[in-house]
Write an enzyme that holds these catalytic residues in place. Structure first.
Site, PDB file in Angstrom:
ATOM      1  N   TYR A   1      -3.368  -2.531 -10.519  1.00 25.59           N
ATOM      2  CA  TYR A   1      -3.590  -2.281  -9.208  1.00 25.59           C
ATOM      3  C   TYR A   1      -2.689  -3.435  -8.040  1.00 25.59           C
ATOM      4  O   TYR A   1      -1.551  -3.542  -7.801  1.00 25.59           O
ATOM      5  CB  TYR A   1      -5.060  -2.587  -8.193  1.00 25.59           C
ATOM      6  CG  TYR A   1      -4.898  -2.464  -7.466  1.00 25.59           C
ATOM      7  CD1 TYR A   1      -4.377  -1.248  -6.187  1.00 25.59           C
ATOM      8  CD2 TYR A   1      -5.538  -3.471  -6.226  1.00 25.59           C
ATOM      9  CE1 TYR A   1      -4.622  -1.025  -4.909  1.00 25.59           C
ATOM     10  CE2 TYR A   1      -5.774  -3.566  -4.946  1.00 25.59           C
ATOM     11  CZ  TYR A   1      -4.994  -2.054  -4.125  1.00 25.59           C
ATOM     12  OH  TYR A   1      -5.331  -2.007  -2.523  1.00 25.59           O
TER      13      TYR A   1
ATOM     14  N   TYR B   1      -4.542   3.466   8.051  1.00 30.67           N
ATOM     15  CA  TYR B   1      -5.557   2.824   8.091  1.00 30.67           C
ATOM     16  C   TYR B   1      -6.837   3.630   9.121  1.00 30.67           C
ATOM     17  O   TYR B   1      -6.653   4.695   9.328  1.00 30.67           O
ATOM     18  CB  TYR B   1      -5.884   1.241   7.921  1.00 30.67           C
ATOM     19  CG  TYR B   1      -5.283   0.911   7.144  1.00 30.67           C
ATOM     20  CD1 TYR B   1      -5.652   0.852   5.535  1.00 30.67           C
ATOM     21  CD2 TYR B   1      -3.953   0.321   6.754  1.00 30.67           C
ATOM     22  CE1 TYR B   1      -5.110   0.782   3.906  1.00 30.67           C
ATOM     23  CE2 TYR B   1      -3.286  -0.283   5.392  1.00 30.67           C
ATOM     24  CZ  TYR B   1      -3.666   0.142   4.500  1.00 30.67           C
ATOM     25  OH  TYR B   1      -3.098  -0.504   3.611  1.00 30.67           O
TER      26      TYR B   1
ATOM     27  N   VAL C   1       0.744  -3.682   3.848  1.00 31.86           N
ATOM     28  CA  VAL C   1       0.835  -5.069   4.721  1.00 31.86           C
ATOM     29  C   VAL C   1       1.816  -5.947   4.344  1.00 31.86           C
ATOM     30  O   VAL C   1       2.409  -6.677   4.476  1.00 31.86           O
ATOM     31  CB  VAL C   1      -0.311  -5.550   4.141  1.00 31.86           C
ATOM     32  CG1 VAL C   1      -1.881  -5.076   4.435  1.00 31.86           C
ATOM     33  CG2 VAL C   1      -0.358  -5.906   2.929  1.00 31.86           C
TER      34      VAL C   1
ATOM     35  N   LYS D   1       0.711   3.250  -3.046  1.00 31.55           N
ATOM     36  CA  LYS D   1      -1.160   4.289  -3.270  1.00 31.55           C
ATOM     37  C   LYS D   1      -0.108   5.846  -3.141  1.00 31.55           C
ATOM     38  O   LYS D   1      -0.804   6.223  -3.888  1.00 31.55           O
ATOM     39  CB  LYS D   1      -1.558   3.939  -1.731  1.00 31.55           C
ATOM     40  CG  LYS D   1      -2.700   2.337  -2.579  1.00 31.55           C
ATOM     41  CD  LYS D   1      -3.088   2.084  -1.082  1.00 31.55           C
ATOM     42  CE  LYS D   1      -3.329   1.190  -1.209  1.00 31.55           C
ATOM     43  NZ  LYS D   1      -4.346   0.465   0.637  1.00 31.55           N
TER      44      LYS D   1
ATOM     45  N   SER E   1       0.848  -1.122   0.178  1.00 25.72           N
ATOM     46  CA  SER E   1       0.273  -0.017   0.221  1.00 25.72           C
ATOM     47  C   SER E   1       0.927   1.108  -0.070  1.00 25.72           C
ATOM     48  O   SER E   1       0.081   2.285  -0.546  1.00 25.72           O
ATOM     49  CB  SER E   1      -1.031  -0.516   1.013  1.00 25.72           C
ATOM     50  OG  SER E   1      -1.816  -1.258   1.295  1.00 25.72           O
TER      51      SER E   1
END
Lengths: 304, 304, 304, 304
Positions: free
Chosen positions: A188, A240, A258, A64, A61
């Site tokens: 993705y 998150y 992760v 991102k 992530s």
């Protein structure tokens, strides 16, 4: 600085509760939880490291941040038409919020939001072209041509990507995606499978340290305002549903993955990468967070 | 009976507010909202009708009664491992409940539940075989070999099936589906595209009128207990989030479809089919409900 | 009939898993879980019983059927302005639904809905007058002047009524209540504390068996249509989030209370009361449901 | 600095869309929306102002920063037993989250969280004593004995406080409050009714600018770490469900109130108070946010 990092690495080596390696992506579940690495890149180009800072890991992530930066460069504020800027108050893969808000994800750092960002970047291109562009961009901001995608991890994600497929189809049902769902997910999953080591990752954040400029590389990546805004999004949404806790304990903009990595930015001071594969219950690196907390206490780099 | 039906049809013809034809499936959106038909099938085989009772329409979610019956026949109570028996309190395509209950749909008559039922029926077979079995079963309970699937409608649904794909992938992410999502959806969309007219549909419900036996055809379809239980599920969950209202106003087990059809069962008395394509805001046939309300007032068939 | 009841009572006496007595109201938590009673009242006035059918117990939420009937008598359909008619899909004391639907409770049988019904009944009167009217009404429909309120239970509820106070204030914040919250709650807690035995409770349901008429008492309580509608609400919403399960297994309109009682109606046949204080996880009497399931299997009284 | 403030005030005076004054508290709804004031307090004691900076207004939720600071001083980290540190992703008065997380509010700056903080501060004392202590503390950090509570506003809030009463009773039902709900709410409403002008409010934030020390007053209020942590909470949660937007646009820790005030902290630089009663749809001062955005652009005070 080297002294501080060595001490942190030593403390981390002695930690017994190291969290739990992500087990829902087969290729990630086999990583040894005992590894730890940390790198601090300064604007002038110096990089200090401790632990296995040349060991590649899946940035997941953290990518991102890079895809959002790329999307803002290509589309500007039009990116915000299909993705919000608020913390979600929900787990990273929650779909409840999407139903309550007509398929518009709360921010670009939860899975749904990152999928919407990929859709924005594609602009009619095929996955292959899109990935090539993305990889080139990551190499550019890190000023390092040796960054690659780990295809084995990407395939591993595809094989278990039902939750992300559900999020994508849900957004598509509200007309928020403009490319076929399987192509968007292909991009993705590959984007999440970019492999970097701590030194590379730390260098890739330098443009966020110096108001948009990678000083050691000698070029501007984004405007000063955009750099600040990306930092604000990292602080608000980068961990998150544990973003509040990270801001409280560490006090730096950061983005976790992760795979166990975290990229943190001390504006004007340094870009920091840390990696330890064991995660806390929310999905953020347990020792990574602890190490950053220690670093900030020693350096006084908190933005607050 | 014929007199009652004629009067109802006349009243319906004069209704101005006829609801809104479902517009999210292209093939359904072009249906003329001014149509109305109603058929009452008695256990002895007599069928009374009014309106265009031989006009075919897409039964859509009414098919969920038939697929559930088939699934219970093949698997018995094992069906309930992955689908519940409670009203949902949410719209027919909501995903919120799935997240709160680990991917287990509340009942077999919301979309997610019906998809789980299709998965249960497939048992490793290919979509084609599964559909053939399903169609044969519907012909069997209706005692009519002239029932077909409207492929144009099925294709039309596939083209806009993101929401159902999202529901399916979501359940799959919890390990609740055992076949590829695209194959399950293929069967599901074709099942929903079965075309029937009111006479056929009314006859297809006769086994639920007489404790599991289609008396006019002369054979038992399910046990008495199973027939009662299917009726109870129709009453509790047959009209999505308008089930309470339907029970309150009509007082019969019933199942609606977005094609504008409703199948209602008056246990021991009759099986009733009604069709009018205009829907209320919840997705149930507006005039269909009104017509059933009138019928029950005249006949006293309420189960309460 | 007596034989059937005796056999049921015997079976229940042998059951080991009797559920868990409600523990959040002090006065209820001290009840002996080993008790069981069942009464069946026929329209002609005969009452068959088994177990300790003269033992008083707190009817709790079963009272919501009586207060709704009274409210409909006083206000007619105006009752539905501030309370809906759909199953909730949530626990009996959930507040989530209220926020999503502007403070309007889903139905009159969850706590929030019953509080709204009490508010409707009050019509400017003081709690004392309102309670007197309610008690008189319950005595009237049961045709029994010996029904009282257990003040000790009412006080016990007041002392732990934060959740209900929260529901009431929430509705008040949307302007849905027209009396002071503490007064409404005073009436509500006392209403729930009406004590009855199984014989009295069974007789109190007779008006719902015979289309609004208590035949043995010789008077009409409500119209036939209203009786049917109350029955439909009991079926759809009478067991909170276990209503679907109760309809599936028992197949009769019924209303449960956390005191362990259930009132069930077999239209045209009988009114049935059962009591066993141990509850299942949803809050419905465990043995009570089992006993009704047995009774319906023996008598074939299912409405489906 | 004076020049910048004058220019901002001039720009604000010309703004046509000034938002909507809060209308749910009667005393607040009558405030003139055309007012604007801004003050910047520097660590050395200098205060620059523009607009009606001596006009008192109701600080409302800004008081939550002071009560949290007081609570942390009295109880330390024990405060976090009954209140979290994450953004809520919901409106300021939402109750949904409370049900999903067992009555524990997400953070101390939404209403439920602030009520829990008041409960923590009370420690068995009567509302009067508790309020006296709170007022004394606010005077202490602002170094100004002329700060008072506006009783008319407090009464006005009491008269319409159903939503907050609902939140409090909800938490109480989970055993999270330790004093009678009406007493806690009494303190809470009075705390929200503290009246300050922009100059006072700006000075009250000075301890958060200089690592816990009010330099101009010459004393330490909290430790450096605690000051940083309070700042992080303000950034993450200080503007309800608009916190992400505020961080993105302004980039400073801040806390808003429905009275139209905002307190913002530029660590190491200045404490800023702004007031304009018109709110955006989320409940934050519309012109206040705009003015802060301008100020940060001019001064470069963003923490990012």
């Amino acid at each position: 600085m080297q002294e501080i990092l060595d001490e942190i690495a030593q403390t981390m080596a002695a930690e017994i509760d190291r969290g739990k390696v992500a087990d829902y992506i087969p290729e990630l579940s086999i990583i040894d939880a005992n590894q730890f690495a940390m790198s601090v890149a300064l604007p002038d180009g110096r990089v200090y490291s401790a632990g296995c800072a040349e060991q590649l890991f899946s940035i997941q992530s953290i990518s991102k941040v890079f895809s959002l930066t790329l999307a803002l460069g290509k589309l500007g504020d039009a990116v915000w038409a299909n993705v919000g800027r608020e913390p979600s108050g929900d787990p990273f893969n929650s779909i409840v919020q999407l139903e309550h808000e007509q398929g518009k994800p709360r921010n670009p750092f939860i899975n749904a939001g990152a999928i919407a960002v990929v859709d924005a970047i594609m602009m009619g291109h095929e996955p292959k072209e899109c990935l090539a562009e993305m990889l080139q961009f990551v190499r550019y901001i890190a000023n390092d041509e040796n960054i690659h995608i780990d295809d084995k991890v990407a395939l591993s994600e595809l094989s278990c990507g039902h939750r992300n497929a559900s999020l994508a189809h849900f957004m598509a049902s509200f007309g928020r995606l403009h490319h076929p769902v399987d192509k968007i997910l292909g991009v993705y999953f590959h984007q999440c499978s970019i492999a970097m080591n701590c030194q590379q990752l730390a260098k890739s954040g330098l443009f966020l340290v110096s108001e948009g400029v990678n000083q050691s590389a000698g070029y501007r990546v984004v405007s000063a305002q955009r750099a600040r805004r990306i930092n604000s999004l990292m602080l608000m949404c980068g961990h998150y549903d544990g973003s509040g806790e990270f801001a409280y304990r560490v006090g730096l903009p950061g983005k976790s993955g992760v795979g166990g990595g975290i990229l943190a930015i001390a504006p004007g001071k340094a870009s920091i990468a840390v990696w330890s594969p064991g995660l806390d219950t929310i999905g953020n690196s347990k020792l990574g967070t602890l190490a950053l907390e220690m670093l900030v206490q020693r350096t006084g780099w908190s933005i607050f």
